[in-house]
Design a protein around this motif. Sequence first.
Motif: not given
Length: 198
Positions: A162-166
């Motif tokens: 998953a893209k969890l940036n932020g």
Amino acid sequence: PKLMDNLIEFCFEKSIHIQDDDIISNARISTIELHSENAHDVELKGLYISKVNFHECSFNRLNITDCVLKECDFSNIQIPESILHRVEFENCKLLGSDFSRSSFRSVVFTECGADYSAFTESTFKDVLIKDTSLKEADFYNTSFNRVVLSNNMLRQSQFSGAKLNGLDFSECDIEGIGVRLEDLVGATLSSLQAINIV
């Protein structure tokens, strides 16, 4: 959600039947059964839906816009490849629901039970998830953009790829979550969470 001031009150005896390509809009619907309904490309727009049972329904490519869903049962519902825009889920049961490859934009989940639900390869943008249980939920390869997590149960949930940036997990219980260290780049964890993951 943008709802009309004077919604039509839909009156059904106990249940309704939904067919492919149906459009239901600008109404108030409550206390009915939709058990095991199966339809494709249904559109729900401008609805206030309360205490409706969608248990084990299947609605591929469902489009929900400007809807409030309160105290509804979506347990084991199948709604992959769906679009949810300006939708509020309040105190709903979402146990084992399948939202795979769906788009969530300007959506709010409050006090919901969504354990074992699947959000695989979905996109979340401008979403608030608050006081919600998502134990063993699947967010594999999911994208998060401007998502707020507040006091949620995420134990044993899967975030690998998953893209969890932020994304800020610091107010949530994330014991045992499945995630790769590289996925956590740009995410916020409490010091205790960081120690336990490492």
